[in-house]
Design a protein around this motif. Structure first.
Motif, PDB file in Angstrom:
ATOM      1  N   HIS A 189     -11.558   0.541  -4.007  1.00 15.13           N
ATOM      2  CA  HIS A 189     -10.174   1.172  -4.695  1.00 15.13           C
ATOM      3  C   HIS A 189      -9.825   0.980  -5.951  1.00 15.13           C
ATOM      4  O   HIS A 189      -9.249   1.759  -7.129  1.00 15.13           O
ATOM      5  CB  HIS A 189      -9.134   1.281  -3.670  1.00 15.13           C
ATOM      6  CG  HIS A 189      -8.435   2.430  -4.133  1.00 15.13           C
ATOM      7  ND1 HIS A 189      -8.295   3.777  -3.783  1.00 15.13           N
ATOM      8  CD2 HIS A 189      -6.880   1.899  -4.570  1.00 15.13           C
ATOM      9  CE1 HIS A 189      -7.170   4.216  -4.256  1.00 15.13           C
ATOM     10  NE2 HIS A 189      -6.596   3.372  -5.431  1.00 15.13           N
ATOM     11  N   ASP A 190      -9.897  -0.029  -6.387  1.00 18.53           N
ATOM     12  CA  ASP A 190      -9.900  -0.992  -7.609  1.00 18.53           C
ATOM     13  C   ASP A 190     -10.548  -1.479  -8.428  1.00 18.53           C
ATOM     14  O   ASP A 190     -10.582  -2.158  -8.840  1.00 18.53           O
ATOM     15  CB  ASP A 190      -8.343  -1.784  -7.586  1.00 18.53           C
ATOM     16  CG  ASP A 190      -7.222  -1.249  -7.882  1.00 18.53           C
ATOM     17  OD1 ASP A 190      -6.569   0.853  -7.997  1.00 18.53           O
ATOM     18  OD2 ASP A 190      -6.013  -1.914  -7.205  1.00 18.53           O
ATOM     19  N   ARG A 191     -12.139  -0.945  -8.592  1.00 18.04           N
ATOM     20  CA  ARG A 191     -12.649  -0.859  -8.929  1.00 18.04           C
ATOM     21  C   ARG A 191     -12.301  -2.006 -10.624  1.00 18.04           C
ATOM     22  O   ARG A 191     -13.620  -2.818 -11.086  1.00 18.04           O
ATOM     23  CB  ARG A 191     -14.327  -0.275  -9.193  1.00 18.04           C
ATOM     24  CG  ARG A 191     -15.299   0.131  -7.956  1.00 18.04           C
ATOM     25  CD  ARG A 191     -15.822   0.834  -8.568  1.00 18.04           C
ATOM     26  NE  ARG A 191     -16.771   1.446  -6.188  1.00 18.04           N
ATOM     27  CZ  ARG A 191     -17.659   1.221  -6.870  1.00 18.04           C
ATOM     28  NH1 ARG A 191     -18.707   1.156  -7.713  1.00 18.04           N
ATOM     29  NH2 ARG A 191     -18.341   1.774  -5.502  1.00 18.04           N
ATOM     30  N   GLY A 246     -16.469 -13.222  -3.923  1.00 18.56           N
ATOM     31  CA  GLY A 246     -18.407 -13.514  -3.001  1.00 18.56           C
ATOM     32  C   GLY A 246     -18.110 -12.058  -3.362  1.00 18.56           C
ATOM     33  O   GLY A 246     -19.264 -11.071  -3.486  1.00 18.56           O
ATOM     34  N   LEU A 247     -17.429 -10.933  -2.936  1.00 20.95           N
ATOM     35  CA  LEU A 247     -17.316  -9.929  -2.037  1.00 20.95           C
ATOM     36  C   LEU A 247     -16.982  -8.930  -4.361  1.00 20.95           C
ATOM     37  O   LEU A 247     -17.705  -7.977  -4.447  1.00 20.95           O
ATOM     38  CB  LEU A 247     -15.913  -9.382  -1.478  1.00 20.95           C
ATOM     39  CG  LEU A 247     -16.426  -9.104  -0.501  1.00 20.95           C
ATOM     40  CD1 LEU A 247     -14.895  -9.058   0.735  1.00 20.95           C
ATOM     41  CD2 LEU A 247     -17.565  -9.178   0.258  1.00 20.95           C
ATOM     42  N   ALA A 248     -16.047  -9.545  -4.301  1.00 19.76           N
ATOM     43  CA  ALA A 248     -15.614  -9.268  -6.155  1.00 19.76           C
ATOM     44  C   ALA A 248     -16.768  -9.099  -7.282  1.00 19.76           C
ATOM     45  O   ALA A 248     -17.085  -8.393  -8.133  1.00 19.76           O
ATOM     46  CB  ALA A 248     -14.737 -10.038  -6.379  1.00 19.76           C
ATOM     47  N   ALA A 265       0.492  -1.161  -0.395  1.00 18.48           N
ATOM     48  CA  ALA A 265       0.132  -0.642   0.084  1.00 18.48           C
ATOM     49  C   ALA A 265       0.552   1.715  -0.248  1.00 18.48           C
ATOM     50  O   ALA A 265       0.242   2.721  -0.809  1.00 18.48           O
ATOM     51  CB  ALA A 265      -1.073  -0.356   0.625  1.00 18.48           C
ATOM     52  N   LYS A 266       2.070   0.998   0.865  1.00 21.05           N
ATOM     53  CA  LYS A 266       2.947   2.369   1.029  1.00 21.05           C
ATOM     54  C   LYS A 266       3.505   2.928  -1.076  1.00 21.05           C
ATOM     55  O   LYS A 266       3.790   3.837  -1.796  1.00 21.05           O
ATOM     56  CB  LYS A 266       3.911   2.124   2.241  1.00 21.05           C
ATOM     57  CG  LYS A 266       3.532   2.779   3.514  1.00 21.05           C
ATOM     58  CD  LYS A 266       4.334   2.257   4.062  1.00 21.05           C
ATOM     59  CE  LYS A 266       5.133   3.660   4.176  1.00 21.05           C
ATOM     60  NZ  LYS A 266       5.911   3.617   5.847  1.00 21.05           N
ATOM     61  N   VAL A 267       4.180   1.693  -1.573  1.00 22.04           N
ATOM     62  CA  VAL A 267       4.373   1.565  -2.498  1.00 22.04           C
ATOM     63  C   VAL A 267       3.870   2.455  -3.550  1.00 22.04           C
ATOM     64  O   VAL A 267       3.637   2.749  -4.539  1.00 22.04           O
ATOM     65  CB  VAL A 267       5.117   0.085  -3.203  1.00 22.04           C
ATOM     66  CG1 VAL A 267       5.024  -0.243  -4.770  1.00 22.04           C
ATOM     67  CG2 VAL A 267       6.183  -0.532  -2.602  1.00 22.04           C
ATOM     68  N   LEU A 268       2.345   1.745  -3.434  1.00 22.12           N
ATOM     69  CA  LEU A 268       0.938   1.966  -4.520  1.00 22.12           C
ATOM     70  C   LEU A 268       0.385   3.312  -4.137  1.00 22.12           C
ATOM     71  O   LEU A 268      -0.297   4.197  -4.231  1.00 22.12           O
ATOM     72  CB  LEU A 268      -0.502   1.346  -4.132  1.00 22.12           C
ATOM     73  CG  LEU A 268       0.623  -0.528  -4.581  1.00 22.12           C
ATOM     74  CD1 LEU A 268      -0.693  -0.794  -5.007  1.00 22.12           C
ATOM     75  CD2 LEU A 268       0.858  -0.203  -6.456  1.00 22.12           C
ATOM     76  N   TRP A 315      -0.994   4.675  -1.130  1.00 22.03           N
ATOM     77  CA  TRP A 315      -2.304   4.377  -1.099  1.00 22.03           C
ATOM     78  C   TRP A 315      -2.602   4.913   0.609  1.00 22.03           C
ATOM     79  O   TRP A 315      -2.413   4.157   1.497  1.00 22.03           O
ATOM     80  CB  TRP A 315      -3.052   2.718  -1.091  1.00 22.03           C
ATOM     81  CG  TRP A 315      -3.772   2.393  -2.779  1.00 22.03           C
ATOM     82  CD1 TRP A 315      -3.672   3.082  -3.555  1.00 22.03           C
ATOM     83  CD2 TRP A 315      -3.761   0.746  -3.207  1.00 22.03           C
ATOM     84  NE1 TRP A 315      -3.511   2.458  -4.918  1.00 22.03           N
ATOM     85  CE2 TRP A 315      -3.746   0.211  -4.254  1.00 22.03           C
ATOM     86  CE3 TRP A 315      -3.949  -0.436  -2.219  1.00 22.03           C
ATOM     87  CZ2 TRP A 315      -4.185  -0.224  -5.163  1.00 22.03           C
ATOM     88  CZ3 TRP A 315      -4.054  -2.030  -2.573  1.00 22.03           C
ATOM     89  CH2 TRP A 315      -4.743  -1.153  -4.309  1.00 22.03           C
ATOM     90  N   LYS A 316      -3.531   5.846   0.840  1.00 23.52           N
ATOM     91  CA  LYS A 316      -3.845   6.688   1.625  1.00 23.52           C
ATOM     92  C   LYS A 316      -5.067   5.847   2.452  1.00 23.52           C
ATOM     93  O   LYS A 316      -5.063   5.552   4.309  1.00 23.52           O
ATOM     94  CB  LYS A 316      -4.427   7.985   1.768  1.00 23.52           C
ATOM     95  CG  LYS A 316      -3.687   9.078   0.766  1.00 23.52           C
ATOM     96  CD  LYS A 316      -2.178   9.151   1.917  1.00 23.52           C
ATOM     97  CE  LYS A 316      -1.781  10.699   1.066  1.00 23.52           C
ATOM     98  NZ  LYS A 316      -0.397  10.039   0.729  1.00 23.52           N
ATOM     99  N   TRP A 317      -5.998   4.978   1.851  1.00 20.75           N
ATOM    100  CA  TRP A 317      -6.758   4.284   3.245  1.00 20.75           C
ATOM    101  C   TRP A 317      -6.383   3.426   3.805  1.00 20.75           C
ATOM    102  O   TRP A 317      -6.891   2.602   4.121  1.00 20.75           O
ATOM    103  CB  TRP A 317      -7.539   3.839   1.488  1.00 20.75           C
ATOM    104  CG  TRP A 317      -7.241   2.763   0.301  1.00 20.75           C
ATOM    105  CD1 TRP A 317      -6.661   2.695  -0.343  1.00 20.75           C
ATOM    106  CD2 TRP A 317      -7.358   1.277   0.575  1.00 20.75           C
ATOM    107  NE1 TRP A 317      -6.581   1.430  -1.132  1.00 20.75           N
ATOM    108  CE2 TRP A 317      -6.893   1.050  -0.620  1.00 20.75           C
ATOM    109  CE3 TRP A 317      -7.469   0.563   1.501  1.00 20.75           C
ATOM    110  CZ2 TRP A 317      -6.557  -0.206  -0.775  1.00 20.75           C
ATOM    111  CZ3 TRP A 317      -7.766  -1.424   1.684  1.00 20.75           C
ATOM    112  CH2 TRP A 317      -7.040  -1.604   0.624  1.00 20.75           C
ATOM    113  N   LEU A 318      -4.428   2.604   3.811  1.00 18.41           N
ATOM    114  CA  LEU A 318      -4.785   1.622   4.041  1.00 18.41           C
ATOM    115  C   LEU A 318      -3.175   2.113   4.284  1.00 18.41           C
ATOM    116  O   LEU A 318      -2.367   1.716   4.049  1.00 18.41           O
ATOM    117  CB  LEU A 318      -4.396   0.293   2.983  1.00 18.41           C
ATOM    118  CG  LEU A 318      -3.879  -1.040   3.680  1.00 18.41           C
ATOM    119  CD1 LEU A 318      -4.968  -1.773   5.191  1.00 18.41           C
ATOM    120  CD2 LEU A 318      -3.242  -1.691   3.323  1.00 18.41           C
TER     121      LEU A 318
END
Length: 151
Positions: free
Chosen positions: A62-64, A94-96, A35-38, A40-43
């Motif tokens: 975040h990555d629909r 199921g979530l995806a 997440a840090k490399v990408l 991403w603030k949400w993580l």
């Protein structure tokens, strides 16, 4: 580099459920670094095992546009030796599925078929329950997609 990091996200999320504590912990740490490399603030914190589904939902939200790819990656884990990882894979699919509304009929059928195959040979009640719930979600999506196309 970011492409490789993105390809590691689903395996890391799924292995947060690994029965081997050191593997689960390493997956949590690696997911935080990814997440840090990408950027991403949400993580912004280290994901915890009890947050796995919140983390998975955030990843999908975040990555629909990658939901189909992520679901396909999860399919490889449907045959995993550990029940906890199979459960994680089915739950992730199921979530995806909620983000697969624009996927092709063939893609939805392929995912559904993989779940049916697992359901036919699975003995663990928790896995079976999630398999049938996920299949139901996929059928609902296919039905709605057909209805939209006929309107």
């Amino acid at each position: 580099m970011q492409k490789n990091v993105r390809e590691s996200l689903v395996p890391l999320v799924l292995h947060m459920s690994d029965e081997t504590e050191s593997v689960a912990k390493a997956s949590q740490e690696a997911l935080y670094v990814a997440a840090k490399v990408l950027k991403w603030k949400w993580l912004s914190h280290h994901p915890q095992a009890h947050e796995i589904w919140r983390t998975a939902e955030c990843l999908l939200e975040h990555d629909r546009s990658r939901a189909e790819k992520y679901a396909r990656q999860s399919m490889a884990y449907l045959q995993h030796a550990q029940v906890s990882v199979r459960v994680a894979a089915v739950r992730f699919i199921g979530l995806a599925a909620r983000y697969l509304k624009d996927s092709s009929k063939d893609t939805l059928q392929e995912i559904s078929d993989a779940l049916h195959r697992l359901g036919g040979g699975e003995e663990e009640p928790e896995v079976l329950s999630l398999v049938y719930q996920s299949i139901y979600i996929l059928i609902s999506i296919q039905t709605r997609t057909r209805q939209r196309r006929t309107l």
